[in-house]
Design a protein around this motif. Structure first.
Motif, PDB file in Angstrom:
ATOM      1  N   CYS A   1       0.839  -1.203   0.000  1.00 10.31           N
ATOM      2  CA  CYS A   1       0.000   0.000   0.000  1.00 10.31           C
ATOM      3  C   CYS A   1       0.879   1.260   0.000  1.00 10.31           C
ATOM      4  CB  CYS A   1      -0.920  -0.038   1.229  1.00 10.31           C
ATOM      5  SG  CYS A   1      -2.066   1.321   1.305  1.00 10.31           S
ATOM      6  N   GLY A   2       1.888   1.277   0.861  1.00  9.86           N
ATOM      7  CA  GLY A   2       2.769   2.446   0.983  1.00  9.86           C
ATOM      8  C   GLY A   2       3.576   2.681  -0.281  1.00  9.86           C
ATOM      9  N   ILE A   3       4.167   1.614  -0.828  1.00  5.45           N
ATOM     10  CA  ILE A   3       5.012   1.775  -2.027  1.00  5.45           C
ATOM     11  C   ILE A   3       4.147   2.171  -3.233  1.00  5.45           C
ATOM     12  CG2 ILE A   3       6.526   0.528  -3.663  1.00  5.45           C
ATOM     13  CD1 ILE A   3       7.547  -1.014  -1.087  1.00  5.45           C
ATOM     14  N   ALA A   4       2.978   1.517  -3.372  1.00  2.00           N
ATOM     15  CA  ALA A   4       2.070   1.872  -4.485  1.00  2.00           C
ATOM     16  C   ALA A   4       1.599   3.319  -4.342  1.00  2.00           C
ATOM     17  CB  ALA A   4       0.883   0.923  -4.511  1.00  2.00           C
ATOM     18  N   SER A   5       1.412   3.774  -3.089  1.00  2.00           N
ATOM     19  CA  SER A   5       1.003   5.163  -2.864  1.00  2.00           C
ATOM     20  C   SER A   5       2.107   6.126  -3.276  1.00  2.00           C
ATOM     21  CB  SER A   5       0.674   5.379  -1.375  1.00  2.00           C
ATOM     22  OG  SER A   5      -0.430   4.614  -1.019  1.00  2.00           O
ATOM     23  N   ILE A   6       3.359   5.780  -2.970  1.00  2.71           N
ATOM     24  CA  ILE A   6       4.492   6.636  -3.379  1.00  2.71           C
ATOM     25  C   ILE A   6       4.532   6.719  -4.909  1.00  2.71           C
ATOM     26  CG2 ILE A   6       7.029   6.796  -3.442  1.00  2.71           C
ATOM     27  CD1 ILE A   6       7.022   5.483  -0.624  1.00  2.71           C
ATOM     28  N   MET A   7       4.368   5.553  -5.556  1.00  4.78           N
ATOM     29  CA  MET A   7       4.399   5.529  -7.021  1.00  4.78           C
ATOM     30  C   MET A   7       3.246   6.356  -7.593  1.00  4.78           C
ATOM     31  SD  MET A   7       7.081   3.877  -7.616  1.00  4.78           S
ATOM     32  CE  MET A   7       7.049   3.714  -9.382  1.00  4.78           C
ATOM     33  N   TYR A   8       2.090   6.266  -6.950  1.00  4.24           N
ATOM     34  CA  TYR A   8       0.926   7.028  -7.437  1.00  4.24           C
ATOM     35  C   TYR A   8       1.173   8.532  -7.284  1.00  4.24           C
ATOM     36  CZ  TYR A   8      -3.738   8.973  -7.766  1.00  4.24           C
ATOM     37  OH  TYR A   8      -4.808   9.743  -8.132  1.00  4.24           O
ATOM     38  N   LEU A   9       1.735   8.925  -6.141  1.00  3.77           N
ATOM     39  CA  LEU A   9       1.999  10.346  -5.931  1.00  3.77           C
ATOM     40  C   LEU A   9       3.051  10.869  -6.914  1.00  3.77           C
ATOM     41  CD1 LEU A   9       1.989  10.634  -2.025  1.00  3.77           C
ATOM     42  CD2 LEU A   9       0.239  11.437  -3.600  1.00  3.77           C
ATOM     43  N   ARG A  10       3.955   9.995  -7.332  1.00  2.60           N
ATOM     44  CA  ARG A  10       5.013  10.408  -8.264  1.00  2.60           C
ATOM     45  C   ARG A  10       4.507  10.555  -9.685  1.00  2.60           C
ATOM     46  NH1 ARG A  10      10.829   7.700  -7.766  1.00  2.60           N
ATOM     47  NH2 ARG A  10      10.906   8.704  -9.788  1.00  2.60           N
ATOM     48  N   ASN A  11       3.782   9.507 -10.186  1.00  3.11           N
ATOM     49  CA  ASN A  11       3.410   9.580 -11.609  1.00  3.11           C
ATOM     50  C   ASN A  11       1.898   9.625 -11.870  1.00  3.11           C
ATOM     51  OD1 ASN A  11       2.688   6.896 -11.233  1.00  3.11           O
ATOM     52  ND2 ASN A  11       4.698   6.167 -11.918  1.00  3.11           N
ATOM     53  N   ARG A  12       1.093   9.609 -10.789  1.00  8.68           N
ATOM     54  CA  ARG A  12      -0.372   9.745 -10.902  1.00  8.68           C
ATOM     55  C   ARG A  12      -1.024   8.720 -11.836  1.00  8.68           C
ATOM     56  NH1 ARG A  12      -1.446  14.844  -8.372  1.00  8.68           N
ATOM     57  NH2 ARG A  12       0.055  14.610  -6.707  1.00  8.68           N
ATOM     58  N   LYS A  13      -0.428   7.553 -11.951  1.00 10.62           N
ATOM     59  CA  LYS A  13      -1.047   6.504 -12.771  1.00 10.62           C
ATOM     60  C   LYS A  13      -2.102   5.801 -11.915  1.00 10.62           C
ATOM     61  CE  LYS A  13       2.455   5.393 -16.171  1.00 10.62           C
ATOM     62  NZ  LYS A  13       3.527   4.489 -16.542  1.00 10.62           N
ATOM     63  N   PRO A  14      -3.361   5.732 -12.398  1.00  5.58           N
ATOM     64  CA  PRO A  14      -4.424   5.143 -11.561  1.00  5.58           C
ATOM     65  C   PRO A  14      -4.204   3.668 -11.211  1.00  5.58           C
ATOM     66  CG  PRO A  14      -5.228   5.647 -13.767  1.00  5.58           C
ATOM     67  CD  PRO A  14      -3.879   6.231 -13.676  1.00  5.58           C
ATOM     68  N   GLU A  15      -3.386   2.968 -12.011  1.00  4.91           N
ATOM     69  CA  GLU A  15      -3.103   1.547 -11.724  1.00  4.91           C
ATOM     70  C   GLU A  15      -2.435   1.392 -10.352  1.00  4.91           C
ATOM     71  OE1 GLU A  15      -2.287   2.996 -14.638  1.00  4.91           O
ATOM     72  OE2 GLU A  15      -3.669   1.947 -15.995  1.00  4.91           O
ATOM     73  N   TRP A  16      -1.552   2.338 -10.037  1.00  2.09           N
ATOM     74  CA  TRP A  16      -0.883   2.296  -8.730  1.00  2.09           C
ATOM     75  C   TRP A  16      -1.884   2.542  -7.609  1.00  2.09           C
ATOM     76  CZ3 TRP A  16       3.365  -0.155  -8.376  1.00  2.09           C
ATOM     77  CH2 TRP A  16       4.336  -0.094  -9.381  1.00  2.09           C
TER      78      TRP A  16
END
Lengths: 225, 112
Positions: free
Chosen positions: A58-73
């Motif tokens: 959850c935490g790592i996917a959230s970091i990735m989402y905040l970085r590139n805003r890809k909804p998959e993350w």
């Protein structure tokens, strides 16, 4: 559409579940000190391990989402967060019942127990923010998930830093061979189950986005109001 | 005077400890021990009676533990079942809504 590994994973679970039941309740010896209540260990600890994995995913996917805003993350983060609440509840309830059997109390404000409760509350907060926070709440929830991730090492190290009544994590290598086999098989079962549940939950996230797209399409075409 | 007080306190502290450390002896106890040594059947009878009591206590403890184990196992699967039920309902709801909207959109597009 389901992932190609869905049915093999489900079949593996169907084989592992009765096998683990047999190993836990018939094959593994009864512990000399904790007697029969030690059996709770075989699902309390694997669930706790999966909880840590869920919080990290959850935490790592959230970091990735905040970085590139890809909804998959965000789908992965949301799925792992929901699973974190479930696993946290299982760990706290099974631990509380074990505590009643082994220590004679349902709850103790011990460092390991308190930090685990804190993690569960953070994950519950994560899910509630996502569900009721309105537009942009997934970004706010992502911050909460990163904060929750920081609690995991604290839970793990709590038994080494402070003097607690909770057994140390280093107990597994000291177990009898039959107990160790049972424990690792049970861990395998919960790992496969975790992967299955996260996969299903990710698909629900994708469906929710699909619904959003169809709605927007209808609004753009002037068909929906 | 102060020296006497210290002596009294030390004596009070040392007294009971010394009494506790000394093995307890009584004529009755000696007689019983002698009888137990002589009468093997009585010895066995007493041991068996004691053993049953100890086993009963252990069995009770194990049984109570068994209940806790069952509760913990049931709690886990009940929570998993609730979670699965929640996922199923949510997925069915979403798919139903997608199909309904898609149908509505397709019908609207067909109209001239």
């Amino acid at each position: 559409m389901r992932h190609k590994l869905f049915w093999p994973a489900l079949a593996l679970c169907a084989v592992l579940l009765p096998l683990s039941l047999y190993l836990i309740f018939h094959w593994a010896p009864v512990d000399r000190e904790l007697l029969y209540s030690q059996k709770i260990f075989y699902w309390h600890v694997p669930n706790a391990m999966m909880l840590f994995v869920a919080v990290f995913v959850c935490g790592i996917a959230s970091i990735m989402y905040l970085r590139n805003r890809k909804p998959e993350w965000d789908d992965i983060a949301g799925a792992a967060g929901a699973l974190g609440v479930l696993l946290g509840a299982i760990v706290l309830i099974s631990g509380s019942i074990w505590g009643r059997a082994a220590w004679g109390v349902w709850w103790q404000w011990d460092q390991r127990l308190t930090t685990s409760l804190l993690l569960w509350m953070l994950m519950l907060g994560y899910v509630l923010v996502r569900t009721y926070g309105g537009a942009g709440s997934e970004r706010l929830a992502a911050g909460l998930a990163i904060f929750a991730m920081a609690d995991v090492p604290l839970i793990y190290l709590s038994v080494f830093i402070w003097k607690t009544i909770h057994p140390k994590a280093s107990v597994v290598p000291t177990l009898a061979a039959e107990m160790r086999v049972t424990f690792w098989l049970s861990t395998l079962l919960f790992t496969v189950l975790f992967a299955l549940l996260i996969g299903v939950r990710v698909m629900i996230g994708r469906d929710a986005r699909r619904l959003h797209r169809v709605r927007e399409q209808g609004l753009d075409d002037g068909i929906l109001e | 005077m102060r020296f006497i007080h210290i002596l009294v306190v030390l004596g009070a502290l040392a007294g009971p400890a010394a009494a506790q450390d000394a093995p307890y002896h009584s004529p009755m106890r000696t007689t019983c021990e002698d009888e137990l040594r002589k009468d093997k059947d009585w010895n066995k009878l007493l041991r068996d009676q004691l053993r049953a009591g100890v086993h009963e206590e252990d069995a009770d403890l194990m049984l109570r533990n068994k209940q806790h184990v069952q509760y913990a196992y049931a709690a886990m699967w009940v929570l998993v079942a609730i979670f699965l039920g929640f996922l199923y309902r949510k997925q069915q709801g979403l798919r139903g809504e997608i199909n309904r909207l898609q149908k509505e959109l397709d019908e609207a597009r067909k109209k001239p």
